[in-house]
Design a protein around this motif. Structure first.
Motif, PDB file in Angstrom:
ATOM      1  N   GLU A 272       0.830  -1.210   0.000  1.00 24.82           N
ATOM      2  CA  GLU A 272       0.000   0.000   0.000  1.00 24.82           C
ATOM      3  C   GLU A 272       0.862   1.257   0.000  1.00 24.82           C
ATOM      4  OE1 GLU A 272      -3.552  -0.012   2.532  1.00 24.82           O
ATOM      5  OE2 GLU A 272      -3.111  -2.112   3.002  1.00 24.82           O
ATOM      6  N   LEU A 273       1.945   1.263   0.758  1.00 29.97           N
ATOM      7  CA  LEU A 273       2.833   2.423   0.768  1.00 29.97           C
ATOM      8  C   LEU A 273       3.489   2.626  -0.592  1.00 29.97           C
ATOM      9  CD1 LEU A 273       4.565   2.069   4.250  1.00 29.97           C
ATOM     10  CD2 LEU A 273       3.030   3.904   3.525  1.00 29.97           C
ATOM     11  N   ALA A 274       3.719   1.526  -1.297  1.00 27.68           N
ATOM     12  CA  ALA A 274       4.337   1.630  -2.623  1.00 27.68           C
ATOM     13  C   ALA A 274       3.480   2.427  -3.587  1.00 27.68           C
ATOM     14  CB  ALA A 274       4.599   0.236  -3.186  1.00 27.68           C
ATOM     15  N   GLN A 275       2.187   2.563  -3.286  1.00 26.35           N
ATOM     16  CA  GLN A 275       1.268   3.299  -4.166  1.00 26.35           C
ATOM     17  C   GLN A 275       1.090   4.753  -3.746  1.00 26.35           C
ATOM     18  OE1 GLN A 275       0.157   1.638  -6.887  1.00 26.35           O
ATOM     19  NE2 GLN A 275       1.382  -0.069  -6.069  1.00 26.35           N
ATOM     20  N   THR A 276       1.708   5.165  -2.636  1.00 22.20           N
ATOM     21  CA  THR A 276       1.466   6.512  -2.102  1.00 22.20           C
ATOM     22  C   THR A 276       2.445   7.559  -2.612  1.00 22.20           C
ATOM     23  OG1 THR A 276       2.875   6.132  -0.167  1.00 22.20           O
ATOM     24  CG2 THR A 276       0.533   5.518   0.017  1.00 22.20           C
ATOM     25  N   GLY A 277       3.563   7.122  -3.202  1.00 20.38           N
ATOM     26  CA  GLY A 277       4.586   8.071  -3.621  1.00 20.38           C
ATOM     27  C   GLY A 277       5.461   8.548  -2.472  1.00 20.38           C
ATOM     28  N   ALA A 278       5.393   7.877  -1.332  1.00 23.65           N
ATOM     29  CA  ALA A 278       6.207   8.267  -0.179  1.00 23.65           C
ATOM     30  C   ALA A 278       7.685   8.079  -0.491  1.00 23.65           C
ATOM     31  CB  ALA A 278       5.813   7.442   1.042  1.00 23.65           C
ATOM     32  N   ILE A 279       8.520   8.882   0.130  1.00 18.15           N
ATOM     33  CA  ILE A 279       9.972   8.832  -0.073  1.00 18.15           C
ATOM     34  C   ILE A 279      10.578   7.918   0.984  1.00 18.15           C
ATOM     35  CG2 ILE A 279      12.106  10.181  -0.118  1.00 18.15           C
ATOM     36  CD1 ILE A 279      10.414  12.576  -1.023  1.00 18.15           C
ATOM     37  N   ASN A 280      11.240   6.864   0.532  1.00 15.73           N
ATOM     38  CA  ASN A 280      11.785   5.849   1.424  1.00 15.73           C
ATOM     39  C   ASN A 280      13.274   6.063   1.647  1.00 15.73           C
ATOM     40  OD1 ASN A 280      11.527   3.230   2.863  1.00 15.73           O
ATOM     41  ND2 ASN A 280      12.922   2.513   1.273  1.00 15.73           N
ATOM     42  N   PHE A 281      13.725   5.872   2.896  1.00 13.23           N
ATOM     43  CA  PHE A 281      15.136   5.976   3.259  1.00 13.23           C
ATOM     44  C   PHE A 281      15.651   4.559   3.568  1.00 13.23           C
ATOM     45  CE2 PHE A 281      13.707  10.201   3.600  1.00 13.23           C
ATOM     46  CZ  PHE A 281      14.792  11.074   3.673  1.00 13.23           C
ATOM     47  N   PRO A 282      16.324   3.918   2.619  1.00 16.02           N
ATOM     48  CA  PRO A 282      16.689   2.505   2.797  1.00 16.02           C
ATOM     49  C   PRO A 282      17.889   2.251   3.707  1.00 16.02           C
ATOM     50  CG  PRO A 282      17.465   3.296   0.679  1.00 16.02           C
ATOM     51  CD  PRO A 282      16.679   4.415   1.274  1.00 16.02           C
ATOM     52  N   ASP A 283      18.658   3.293   4.030  1.00 16.42           N
ATOM     53  CA  ASP A 283      19.870   3.085   4.833  1.00 16.42           C
ATOM     54  C   ASP A 283      19.803   3.924   6.115  1.00 16.42           C
ATOM     55  OD1 ASP A 283      22.327   2.056   5.521  1.00 16.42           O
ATOM     56  OD2 ASP A 283      23.478   3.470   4.296  1.00 16.42           O
ATOM     57  N   MET A 284      18.797   3.626   6.924  1.00 15.63           N
ATOM     58  CA  MET A 284      18.562   4.363   8.169  1.00 15.63           C
ATOM     59  C   MET A 284      19.035   3.521   9.349  1.00 15.63           C
ATOM     60  SD  MET A 284      17.427   6.688  10.240  1.00 15.63           S
ATOM     61  CE  MET A 284      16.840   7.872   9.038  1.00 15.63           C
ATOM     62  N   HIS A 285      19.686   4.172  10.314  1.00 16.01           N
ATOM     63  CA  HIS A 285      20.274   3.480  11.459  1.00 16.01           C
ATOM     64  C   HIS A 285      19.740   4.062  12.761  1.00 16.01           C
ATOM     65  CE1 HIS A 285      23.394   1.414   8.978  1.00 16.01           C
ATOM     66  NE2 HIS A 285      23.086   2.420   8.171  1.00 16.01           N
ATOM     67  N   ALA A 286      19.436   3.168  13.702  1.00 13.76           N
ATOM     68  CA  ALA A 286      18.825   3.558  14.975  1.00 13.76           C
ATOM     69  C   ALA A 286      19.877   3.981  15.988  1.00 13.76           C
ATOM     70  CB  ALA A 286      17.997   2.404  15.538  1.00 13.76           C
ATOM     71  N   CYS A 287      19.431   4.767  16.951  1.00 12.80           N
ATOM     72  CA  CYS A 287      20.299   5.242  18.027  1.00 12.80           C
ATOM     73  C   CYS A 287      20.523   4.170  19.081  1.00 12.80           C
ATOM     74  CB  CYS A 287      19.671   6.477  18.676  1.00 12.80           C
ATOM     75  SG  CYS A 287      20.669   7.217  19.964  1.00 12.80           S
ATOM     76  N   PRO A 484      23.727  -6.773  16.343  1.00 15.42           N
ATOM     77  CA  PRO A 484      23.707  -7.054  14.898  1.00 15.42           C
ATOM     78  C   PRO A 484      22.880  -5.999  14.178  1.00 15.42           C
ATOM     79  CG  PRO A 484      22.156  -8.482  16.024  1.00 15.42           C
ATOM     80  CD  PRO A 484      22.880  -7.727  17.101  1.00 15.42           C
ATOM     81  N   GLU A 485      23.109  -5.863  12.889  1.00 17.39           N
ATOM     82  CA  GLU A 485      22.418  -4.823  12.140  1.00 17.39           C
ATOM     83  C   GLU A 485      20.910  -5.075  12.053  1.00 17.39           C
ATOM     84  OE1 GLU A 485      22.930  -6.378   7.502  1.00 17.39           O
ATOM     85  OE2 GLU A 485      23.800  -4.461   8.145  1.00 17.39           O
ATOM     86  N   GLU A 486      20.479  -6.309  12.293  1.00 21.95           N
ATOM     87  CA  GLU A 486      19.036  -6.562  12.329  1.00 21.95           C
ATOM     88  C   GLU A 486      18.351  -5.748  13.428  1.00 21.95           C
ATOM     89  OE1 GLU A 486      20.917  -9.943  10.284  1.00 21.95           O
ATOM     90  OE2 GLU A 486      21.284  -9.025  12.245  1.00 21.95           O
ATOM     91  N   GLN A 487      19.108  -5.385  14.466  1.00 15.87           N
ATOM     92  CA  GLN A 487      18.544  -4.598  15.557  1.00 15.87           C
ATOM     93  C   GLN A 487      18.820  -3.108  15.430  1.00 15.87           C
ATOM     94  OE1 GLN A 487      19.185  -6.129  19.539  1.00 15.87           O
ATOM     95  NE2 GLN A 487      19.248  -8.248  18.833  1.00 15.87           N
ATOM     96  N   THR A 488      19.703  -2.713  14.523  1.00 16.07           N
ATOM     97  CA  THR A 488      20.075  -1.297  14.426  1.00 16.07           C
ATOM     98  C   THR A 488      19.670  -0.635  13.109  1.00 16.07           C
ATOM     99  OG1 THR A 488      22.284  -1.862  13.590  1.00 16.07           O
ATOM    100  CG2 THR A 488      22.041  -1.602  15.973  1.00 16.07           C
ATOM    101  N   ARG A 489      19.349  -1.404  12.076  1.00 20.04           N
ATOM    102  CA  ARG A 489      18.886  -0.812  10.816  1.00 20.04           C
ATOM    103  C   ARG A 489      17.366  -0.824  10.787  1.00 20.04           C
ATOM    104  NH1 ARG A 489      20.174  -3.096   5.611  1.00 20.04           N
ATOM    105  NH2 ARG A 489      19.120  -1.198   4.907  1.00 20.04           N
ATOM    106  N   VAL A 490      16.789   0.335  10.513  1.00 18.76           N
ATOM    107  CA  VAL A 490      15.337   0.503  10.597  1.00 18.76           C
ATOM    108  C   VAL A 490      14.825   1.254   9.363  1.00 18.76           C
ATOM    109  CG1 VAL A 490      15.312   0.498  13.120  1.00 18.76           C
ATOM    110  CG2 VAL A 490      15.614   2.668  11.897  1.00 18.76           C
TER     111      VAL A 490
END
Length: 551
Positions: A272-287, A484-490
């Motif tokens: 559904e988000l893919a149809q909204t035109g939203a801007i995605n940030f694929p390389d985001m990292h959590a604090c 691990p990056e599974e817990q820090t990449r969001v």
């Protein structure tokens, strides 16, 4: 017949003897026995992790046992006395049983941050963790040693003799610990240098030290009112007749970037988000790797780069700066609170709502956050910033985070006891909950489109990720240095109404290019200030993702 009588008598005598068994020992012997029990029986994960670095090294194992025994005996030697021994050790046996179970089940490391998560867990989350898998650990680690403990009689001594024996005990265990360290010094030093995280696995000393650290920071004496932040903030004047701006910040819960459809995941979990035109940030990292760490950090100007927990928790947040600038804020919560971010500001707790179709059994689906949103926004004039704090993907009960119609990926794990499920089932349930987050965010965008008297925008950003079995890890909360990056990449994405983008002068093509670059939670604070055109000394243009892509 003649042989049956002696057997029966023997059985009766044995039972009587068992019932009358009340050995008398000194408190010091009890401390040593308890320390040995903790070291040998309750530290399975510690032993597996430590010995995996040097398999088959018997001398290292002996040294580690000596250290574990001495550390626990030293600690108990200071805390346990004849008058409090049975009560205090009972509490430790029960608490250690819980800690051992969850550490073994999810490979949890009990540092100060993880314990803070535990202490902040509400009754709903706690209830989900009470599964049948707890029965055996409670029987073995708590009930059995507690029964033996209460059968023992503790020898009485004068205070003088008590202090003398206690000094001898402490000196003795220090010698044992020192001897153990010297016996395998090279291997121990390598272990502590290269795998420092194993110290968070030594139970119960790990959670006792963590508790001390948390009590120190939470002390009413040491806890002061939050320091003012950005009191110089001022909003840039708007042109006459401009619509007020509404920014909705959606704080996601436990969504990791690896399973986010817009990031190229093999499954389309965000159709559904893919149809909204939203801007995605694929390389985001959590604090951080937990809500307790990430939430205060992402709303702070201090962030992960110069991480200072005392400074982050001691100062006001982004929301306070916006309020100083005259922009009214509202925190709507379907989780366990704002962790101090919204302290003193308008807050609505919706997790206890009873709205039909959205709430049942003391939990609400995240769509409760947009119920009556327009009316809440219009309750105050001018620009608004509203935060929606999701229940999201909070584990381990992923199957309870989405309505039945979103059970798309099967088979699912329909229990909080992840040990009863295959990894495929766990991932399926987790992905279904992301699929519902996709629907919730799309509905939020639709709701914002319907608030036509405002220029509207939405920023979605998850607080931390989640481990789903990689390297034997589950859930989250690992120490950040080894997480691990599974817990820090969001995931993070943004959506703007045409009116908001035009009025703010946002170059969407430029922003899409910027979104392809690395970003992290540190960007949120200055980016929101920049987006809402708030001028303040705490604004950092270098960290503003809109800088260079807006007028």
């Amino acid at each position: 017949m003649s042989t049956a009588v002696p057997v029966a008598r023997t059985s009766r005598l044995s039972w009587r003897q068992l019932r009358s068994w009340r050995p008398q020992i000194s408190t010091e012997i009890l401390i040593l026995l308890s320390s040995a029990f903790f070291a040998l029986v309750c530290n399975g994960l510690f032993w597996r992790s430590a010995m995996a670095t040097n398999p088959g090294n018997v001398l290292l194992a002996v040294s580690l046992f000596a250290l574990l025994l001495s550390v626990h005996a030293l600690l108990l030697g200071l805390l346990v006395w004849r008058w409090n021994a049975k009560v205090l050790l009972t509490v430790l046996f029960v608490t250690t049983a819980f800690a051992t179970h969850y550490m073994n089940s999810y490979n949890v490391y009990l540092d100060a941050d993880m314990l803070r998560n535990v202490l902040a867990t509400d009754h709903k989350e706690s209830r989900e963790l009470m599964t049948p898998a707890l029965i055996l650990p409670l029987l073995g680690y708590a009930l059995l040693p507690t029964l033996l403990l209460w059968r023992v009689r503790l020898r009485k001594r004068s205070w003088g003799k008590t202090l003398l024996w206690r000094v001898l005990l402490l000196a003795g265990v220090m010698l044992i610990g020192g001897g153990g360290a010297m016996a395998s010094f090279q291997d121990l030093s390598a272990l502590m240098r290269n795998h420092r995280e194993v110290r968070y696995l030594a139970t119960p000393v790990n959670y006792l030290i963590a508790l001390k650290q948390n009590l120190a920071t939470a002390s009413p004496i040491k806890r002061q009112p939050k320091l003012p932040l950005g009191t110089d903030a001022k909003a840039t004047p708007r042109a006459a007749g401009s619509k007020p701006r509404l920014l909705v910040l959606v704080v996601g819960e436990t969504v990791r970037a690896q399973n986010w459809g817009l990031n190229g995941y093999a499954r389309q979990t965000t159709p559904e988000l893919a149809q909204t035109g939203a801007i995605n940030f694929p390389d985001m990292h959590a604090c951080g790797t937990s809500t307790e760490v990430s939430l205060p950090c992402m709303f702070s100007p201090f962030g992960r780069r110069n991480y200072d927990e005392k400074q982050i928790r001691g100062n006001q947040s982004l929301l306070h700066v916006l309020e100083h600038a005259g922009i009214a804020t509202l925190w709507r919560d379907n989780q366990s609170g704002c962790k101090g971010v919204c302290e003193g500001l308008q807050t609505q707790h919706l997790d206890d709502a009873t709205t039909p179709g959205l709430c049942a059994d003391g939990r609400c689906m995240d769509e409760i956050l947009i119920d009556d949103l327009a009316a809440q926004v219009r309750a105050k004039p001018g620009d608004r910033v509203v935060v929606l704090h999701q229940l999201g993907n909070h584990g381990p009960s992923y199957f309870q985070r989405y309505p039945a119609q979103f059970r798309q990926f099967v088979p699912t794990c329909d229990t909080a006891d992840l040990g009863q499920c295959s990894r495929e089932q766990i991932v399926n349930s987790y992905d279904n909950s992301i699929r519902y987050t996709d629907h919730f965010l799309s509905r939020t965008i639709a709701a914002l489109r319907g608030i036509e008297d405002y220029d509207t925008a939405m920023i979605y950003l998850s607080d931390h990720g989640e481990s789903l079995g990689e390297k034997g890890l589950y859930l989250h909360g690992m120490p950040y240095a080894i997480a691990p990056e599974e817990q820090t990449r969001v995931p993070m994405l943004m959506w703007f109404s045409p009116g908001f983008a035009a009025d703010r002068g946002i170059d969407l093509a430029c922003l899409r290019e910027r979104a392809a670059q690395r970003a992290d939670h540190d960007n949120l604070f200055p980016s929101v200030l920049g987006l809402m055109q708030v001028k303040t000394a705490v604004y950092d243009r270098a960290q503003d993702v809109f800088a260079g892509c807006s007028s």
